[in-house]
Structures are given as structure tokens and as C-alpha cells.
Design a protein around this motif. Structure first.
Motif, PDB file in Angstrom:
ATOM      1  N   ALA A 171      46.820  50.424  47.004  1.00  0.00           N
ATOM      2  CA  ALA A 171      47.413  49.101  47.215  1.00  0.00           C
ATOM      3  C   ALA A 171      47.332  48.341  45.904  1.00  0.00           C
ATOM      4  CB  ALA A 171      46.670  48.346  48.312  1.00  0.00           C
ATOM      5  N   GLU A 172      48.154  47.312  45.791  1.00  0.00           N
ATOM      6  CA  GLU A 172      48.101  46.463  44.605  1.00  0.00           C
ATOM      7  C   GLU A 172      47.343  45.196  44.935  1.00  0.00           C
ATOM      8  OE1 GLU A 172      51.333  43.990  42.142  1.00  0.00           O
ATOM      9  OE2 GLU A 172      51.562  46.179  41.916  1.00  0.00           O
ATOM     10  N   ILE A 173      46.290  44.937  44.162  1.00  0.00           N
ATOM     11  CA  ILE A 173      45.457  43.748  44.329  1.00  0.00           C
ATOM     12  C   ILE A 173      45.261  43.122  42.957  1.00  0.00           C
ATOM     13  CG2 ILE A 173      43.151  42.909  44.931  1.00  0.00           C
ATOM     14  CD1 ILE A 173      43.024  45.031  47.100  1.00  0.00           C
ATOM     15  N   ASP A 174      45.544  41.834  42.832  1.00  0.00           N
ATOM     16  CA  ASP A 174      45.467  41.149  41.527  1.00  0.00           C
ATOM     17  C   ASP A 174      46.330  41.828  40.474  1.00  0.00           C
ATOM     18  OD1 ASP A 174      43.784  39.091  42.245  1.00  0.00           O
ATOM     19  OD2 ASP A 174      41.961  40.151  41.678  1.00  0.00           O
ATOM     20  N   GLY A 175      47.410  42.457  40.901  1.00  0.00           N
ATOM     21  CA  GLY A 175      48.260  43.141  39.949  1.00  0.00           C
ATOM     22  C   GLY A 175      47.719  44.475  39.484  1.00  0.00           C
ATOM     23  N   GLU A 176      46.577  44.902  40.034  1.00  0.00           N
ATOM     24  CA  GLU A 176      45.965  46.182  39.681  1.00  0.00           C
ATOM     25  C   GLU A 176      46.132  47.161  40.847  1.00  0.00           C
ATOM     26  OE1 GLU A 176      44.885  46.610  36.728  1.00  0.00           O
ATOM     27  OE2 GLU A 176      44.652  44.532  36.045  1.00  0.00           O
ATOM     28  N   THR A 177      46.268  48.436  40.515  1.00  0.00           N
ATOM     29  CA  THR A 177      46.360  49.460  41.554  1.00  0.00           C
ATOM     30  C   THR A 177      44.961  49.838  42.014  1.00  0.00           C
ATOM     31  OG1 THR A 177      48.413  50.364  40.660  1.00  0.00           O
ATOM     32  CG2 THR A 177      47.125  51.797  42.105  1.00  0.00           C
ATOM     33  N   ILE A 178      44.693  49.609  43.289  1.00  0.00           N
ATOM     34  CA  ILE A 178      43.404  49.933  43.896  1.00  0.00           C
ATOM     35  C   ILE A 178      43.568  51.201  44.729  1.00  0.00           C
ATOM     36  CG2 ILE A 178      41.554  49.146  45.415  1.00  0.00           C
ATOM     37  CD1 ILE A 178      41.855  47.451  42.904  1.00  0.00           C
ATOM     38  N   THR A 179      42.692  52.153  44.523  1.00  0.00           N
ATOM     39  CA  THR A 179      42.760  53.427  45.237  1.00  0.00           C
ATOM     40  C   THR A 179      41.533  53.599  46.115  1.00  0.00           C
ATOM     41  OG1 THR A 179      43.936  54.376  43.346  1.00  0.00           O
ATOM     42  CG2 THR A 179      43.055  55.924  44.962  1.00  0.00           C
ATOM     43  N   MET A 180      41.729  54.182  47.287  1.00  0.00           N
ATOM     44  CA  MET A 180      40.608  54.515  48.176  1.00  0.00           C
ATOM     45  C   MET A 180      40.810  55.921  48.709  1.00  0.00           C
ATOM     46  SD  MET A 180      39.022  52.456  51.417  1.00  0.00           S
ATOM     47  CE  MET A 180      38.521  51.108  50.341  1.00  0.00           C
ATOM     48  N   GLY A 181      39.789  56.753  48.556  1.00  0.00           N
ATOM     49  CA  GLY A 181      39.825  58.111  49.072  1.00  0.00           C
ATOM     50  C   GLY A 181      38.725  58.316  50.089  1.00  0.00           C
ATOM     51  N   GLU A 248      39.099  46.900  37.882  1.00  0.00           N
ATOM     52  CA  GLU A 248      38.973  45.639  37.148  1.00  0.00           C
ATOM     53  C   GLU A 248      39.768  44.493  37.773  1.00  0.00           C
ATOM     54  OE1 GLU A 248      39.831  46.456  33.049  1.00  0.00           O
ATOM     55  OE2 GLU A 248      37.935  47.521  32.739  1.00  0.00           O
ATOM     56  N   ASN A 249      39.891  44.526  39.092  1.00  0.00           N
ATOM     57  CA  ASN A 249      40.465  43.384  39.790  1.00  0.00           C
ATOM     58  C   ASN A 249      39.433  42.266  39.872  1.00  0.00           C
ATOM     59  OD1 ASN A 249      39.305  45.496  41.753  1.00  0.00           O
ATOM     60  ND2 ASN A 249      39.187  43.589  42.932  1.00  0.00           N
ATOM     61  N   GLU A 250      39.869  41.084  40.219  1.00  0.00           N
ATOM     62  CA  GLU A 250      38.932  39.998  40.476  1.00  0.00           C
ATOM     63  C   GLU A 250      38.062  40.395  41.671  1.00  0.00           C
ATOM     64  OE1 GLU A 250      39.082  35.411  42.166  1.00  0.00           O
ATOM     65  OE2 GLU A 250      40.809  36.223  41.070  1.00  0.00           O
ATOM     66  N   THR A 251      36.764  40.140  41.577  1.00  0.00           N
ATOM     67  CA  THR A 251      35.835  40.578  42.618  1.00  0.00           C
ATOM     68  C   THR A 251      36.285  40.083  43.994  1.00  0.00           C
ATOM     69  OG1 THR A 251      34.015  40.567  41.029  1.00  0.00           O
ATOM     70  CG2 THR A 251      33.433  40.579  43.366  1.00  0.00           C
ATOM     71  N   LEU A 252      36.349  41.009  44.932  1.00  0.00           N
ATOM     72  CA  LEU A 252      36.896  40.705  46.255  1.00  0.00           C
ATOM     73  C   LEU A 252      35.877  40.020  47.159  1.00  0.00           C
ATOM     74  CD1 LEU A 252      38.807  44.042  46.733  1.00  0.00           C
ATOM     75  CD2 LEU A 252      39.869  41.778  46.782  1.00  0.00           C
ATOM     76  N   THR A 253      36.338  38.983  47.840  1.00  0.00           N
ATOM     77  CA  THR A 253      35.584  38.307  48.895  1.00  0.00           C
ATOM     78  C   THR A 253      36.587  37.921  49.977  1.00  0.00           C
ATOM     79  OG1 THR A 253      35.881  36.028  48.135  1.00  0.00           O
ATOM     80  CG2 THR A 253      34.074  37.294  47.114  1.00  0.00           C
ATOM     81  N   ASP A 255      37.528  35.149  50.714  1.00  0.00           N
ATOM     82  CA  ASP A 255      38.324  34.019  50.235  1.00  0.00           C
ATOM     83  C   ASP A 255      39.421  34.450  49.260  1.00  0.00           C
ATOM     84  OD1 ASP A 255      36.791  32.183  51.680  1.00  0.00           O
ATOM     85  OD2 ASP A 255      35.303  32.039  50.078  1.00  0.00           O
ATOM     86  N   HIS A 256      39.368  35.683  48.804  1.00  0.00           N
ATOM     87  CA  HIS A 256      40.376  36.180  47.862  1.00  0.00           C
ATOM     88  C   HIS A 256      41.717  36.314  48.592  1.00  0.00           C
ATOM     89  CE1 HIS A 256      42.461  38.844  45.096  1.00  0.00           C
ATOM     90  NE2 HIS A 256      41.470  38.717  44.211  1.00  0.00           N
ATOM     91  N   LYS A 257      42.798  35.937  47.912  1.00  0.00           N
ATOM     92  CA  LYS A 257      44.112  35.973  48.556  1.00  0.00           C
ATOM     93  C   LYS A 257      44.509  37.375  48.999  1.00  0.00           C
ATOM     94  CE  LYS A 257      46.610  36.347  44.134  1.00  0.00           C
ATOM     95  NZ  LYS A 257      46.986  37.751  44.312  1.00  0.00           N
ATOM     96  N   ASP A 258      43.981  38.410  48.335  1.00  0.00           N
ATOM     97  CA  ASP A 258      44.346  39.790  48.679  1.00  0.00           C
ATOM     98  C   ASP A 258      43.291  40.494  49.539  1.00  0.00           C
ATOM     99  OD1 ASP A 258      46.732  39.626  47.327  1.00  0.00           O
ATOM    100  OD2 ASP A 258      45.924  40.387  45.440  1.00  0.00           O
ATOM    101  N   TRP A 259      42.335  39.727  50.058  1.00  0.00           N
ATOM    102  CA  TRP A 259      41.316  40.328  50.921  1.00  0.00           C
ATOM    103  C   TRP A 259      41.940  41.082  52.100  1.00  0.00           C
ATOM    104  CZ3 TRP A 259      36.331  41.628  50.887  1.00  0.00           C
ATOM    105  CH2 TRP A 259      35.685  41.880  52.105  1.00  0.00           C
TER     106      TRP A 259
END
Length: 409
Positions: A171-181, A248-253, A255-259
Motif C-alpha cells: 500500500a502507499e502511505i505518506d507517498g512511500e510503498t509499504i509492504t507486508m508479508g 521511512e514513512n511518518e511513524t504510524l498512529t 491519528d495518522h491520516k493513512d492509519w
């Protein structure tokens, strides 16, 4: 790549547990089991945020105690050492010592602090660990980010499973590609609130351990805690997540818009693995999904779904492709959820069997033919509220008895 229903995440068909940045894996055969790989390792090249959930069985295996201690130290892990073929459960003080020895040997080999290593075991309960096979071979585990080594790891954690279970999403979060396996095992002794199942999730998202635990608990309640095969809960069950932060996305919480995107990413990964476990139930030929709507609340919807999918009579009816809706309605009634017998609707596939608590005419032959499929959907509308939920299981076959009658011998 396959887009999900909300189009915010995508499935990576060739992705593995080492696709997220920073992760490596290995698996090998040591002789604990007769054939397949039986020793595996996941490694992160930086201290990763970690969170885990464990079996609710009051009797818990030694590796769980060690892993809980490791994560409690600072919420960070760099490695998970896993063996199959022996559960190291109900093995007393020696079992505890053996689990710590596995942790210490792995930390030494990787040159990482002991408390950043988790330990996990699965297999036969009550046997001393064959440490003469495990410890010398830890140094022979060859880590890489290659898909073949991810597959070797996935094989190393299996017991009666017919094959590995793995998945990957992005998924894209903060403009960065986040991967989960993810990689998992589980085939028998599976009951809601986890069973003889192990699941390992890796992601390169930046997230603190407490927030990762919060998200994992929420995802597990909707996925791993909604599968059942035989009603038994084991001593070794664990779902463990590591987040390297290398995206290197903004640390997720929360409250983050992409949570919500991260939560969807985690839930999709867990749901894939949960359904693979349910589909691979010992002796199973079909995956059963029970979808409940119109319940008093979501918790009651899940309660009904679990009761129906866990009913031996429903499971055997699905095995025999028998549209015996009486078994479904009986399971609903004993679930403990709020029901109005005059309002219930049930369907198998797209065919309604019951409307307003009354049977309706349907083609038994058509429904039986639908139930020959590998995936069988049972839909229930209680019509008493807005709650909804799902549960997954499998049919109950002759082979389940055969496999478990000779598990040790």
C-alpha cells in the motif's frame, strides 16, 4: 498484482515474508522430522518494532514464555527461530532451559542481543527437545532475501499441513510503498482465539511497538480468531509481527491520516493466512465461510458465525454436499446470540433456504451441486440489528480421524 476491494492496497502475487525491506529468511531439514524442513529463521537487519499474541490455553509452551520476555524488554526483535516436529510443551524446567538455549545460540550466531530473539516451536507435546539436532544446525541456516529461502522457511514451520501458507500485500502511505508479508502454519487443533497455528508477519512500515500491538490485536480478532477446524486450542499458538521501519514513512498512529490503510493492509494479510489455515484443515476438502448480518452487534455476529462453522453436523453436511439447513438453524439457536426465530434468513451460495424463519422452496439438486465447490458460503441474516461478522472453517471428513488417530505413530 491484484487490487483489493477498496483499491487502497494491492496483493503481490510473488511476494513473500522477505519482500518487505530489511528482512531475510532461511529454512532447513535437521532430522527432527523425517522429511520436510524443520528449522527456520527470520532475521531483520535492524531492531524491528515487535508485537505478538498468544494462545489462550492456560498451559503454554516454553517458547512462548521466552518470546514474551524478549518482547517485553524493549518491544524490539531482530530474529525469530522456529522449529517444527516438537512443541517443547509440558516439558518442565528442561523445556524452559532448551528454549533459552535456542535463543542464546541464535543471538550468538547473528551477533545480536539475546532479548531481540524470539523462539517458537510446534509439533508433538510432551517430548524433550532434540537439541542435538537443533543447536548445531542453527549456524548452518543460510539467510537471504531470496524467494526460495522464504519458501524454505515456510516449509520449516509445518506439521500436518499439506503445504506452505504465505501472502504479501503493498500500500502507499505518506507517498512511500509499504509492504507486508506473512507466513503461517496450521491444520489441526484449531479453534477460535487461535489454535495450533503459528503466523509471522513482516513489514517495512515505521510504527512503534505499542501501536503495532494495537493494530495486530484488532486484525487478529477479525481473522485468526474467526477460524475453527476441530474446537481444540493448543499450547504453542502465536502470531508475531515485526516492523523494520525501512520504508521511512511518518511513524504510524491511529491519528495518522493513512492509519486505516495500514489497518487494511494488516487485516488483508491476516485474513489470507487465516483462510489458508481453515482451507487446509486436516483431511479437509472445502473451505466454509459463514457471513452473518443483521446481528445485535458485531460481536454477536461473529459468535453466530463461529458456532455455525464449528458445528460438526454443519461441517459433515458440507462434506456430503447436503443442504441440510436444519443444522444451520440449530447452531444459530445455540450460539447464545440474540435471535428472533421469525426473522432469520439463511442461504447457501446464492440460494435462499429460509426467509422470516420459514422454509422456502428451492432446488436441492442445485444447492448440492454448488456445495461440491472448494469454497462454500453460508449467509445468515438475523434481522435484529446492524452487526456483521464472518468466520471460516472446513468440512469434516473421514481423513480427519485417520490423520489424528496416527499423529504420533
Amino acid at each position: 498484482m491484484v487490487l483489493t476491494k477498496q483499491n487502497s492496497i494491492k496483493k503481490i502475487e510473488m511476494g513473500t515474508i522477505v519482500t518487505p525491506a530489511g528482512f531475510y529468511a532461511a529454512g532447513m531439514h535437521t532430522g527432527v522430522k523425517r522429511k520436510r524442513n524443520d528449522l527456520g529463521l527470520i532475521y531483520c537487519d535492524v531492531p524491528a518494532s515487535a508485537a505478538a499474541l498468544y494462545t489462550l490455553n492456560a498451559i503454554q509452551a516454553a517458547p512462548l514464555h521466552v518470546t514474551k520476555e524478549s518482547i517485553a524488554e524493549e518491544g524490539k526483535l531482530q530474529a525469530v527461530i522456529v522449529n517444527s516436529g516438537n512443541a517443547n510443551a509440558c516439558t518442565g524446567a528442561q523445556g524452559e532451559a532448551d528454549a533459552y538455549t535456542m535463543r542464546r545460540a541464535t543471538a550468538r550466531e547473528l551477533s545480536v542481543p539475546e532479548h531481540t530473539v524470539a523462539v517458537s516451536s510446534t509439533g508433538i507435546i510432551g517430548l524433550d527437545m532434540p537439541m542435538d539436532k537443533i543447536i548445531p544446525n542453527i549456524e548452518h541456516l543460510t539467510l537471504s532475501s531470496d524467494a526460495n529461502d522464504a519458501a524454505a522457511f515456510s516449509e520449516s514451520i509445518l506439521t500436518t499441513d499439506t503445504g506452505p501458507k504465505a501472502t504479501c500485500y503493498q500500500a502507499e502511505i505518506d507517498g512511500e510503498t509499504i509492504t507486508m508479508g506473512g507466513s503461517a502454519k496450521g491444520s489441526g487443533m484449531i479453534e477460535p482465539n487461535m489454535g495450533t497455528m503459528l503466523a509471522y508477519l513482516t513489514t517495512d512500515a515505521a510504527i512503534e511497538p505499542d501501536m503495532l500491538h494495537h493494530a495486530l490485536k484488532e486484525a487478529t480478532d477479525k481473522t485468526f480468531n474467526c477460524i475453527t477446524i476441530d474446537g481444540d486450542t493448543s499450547t504453542n499458538d502465536m502470531v508475531l509481527t515485526m516492523a523494520s521501519g525501512k520504508a521511512e514513512n511518518e511513524t504510524l498512529t491511529p491519528d495518522h491520516k493513512d492509519w486505516p490503510i495500514f489497518v487494511e493492509l494488516l487485516e488483508a494479510t491476516c485474513e489470507d493466512l487465516a483462510k489458508m489455515i481453515a482451507r487446509d484443515g486436516e483431511g479437509a476438502t472445502k473451505l466454509i465461510e459463514v457471513a452473518v448480518t443483521g446481528a445485535k452487534d458485531n460481536d454477536e455476529a461473529v459468535k453466530v458465525a463461529k458456532t455455525v462453522v464449528g458445528s460438526p453436523l454443519v461441517k459433515t453436511a458440507v462434506y456430503g454436499s447436503d443442504p441440510n439447513w436444519g443444522r444451520i438453524i440449530a447452531a444459530i439457536g445455540r450460539s447464545g446470540a440474540t435471535v428472533d426465530p421469525t426473522a432469520i434468513e439463511t442461504s447457501i451460495g446464492s440460494v435462499k433456504l429460509l426467509v422470516n424463519g420459514q422454509p422456502v422452496a428451492f432446488s436441492e439438486e442445485a444447492v448440492s451441486e454448488y456445495m461440491l465447490n472448494d469454497n462454500v458460503l453460508i449467509s445468515i441474516d438475523l434481522n435484529v440489528g446492524d452487526g456483521s461478522g464472518k468466520a471460516w472453517g472446513c468440512d469434516l471428513t473421514y481423513d480427519y480421524v485417520r490423520i489424528n488417530a496416527s499423529y504420533r505413530t
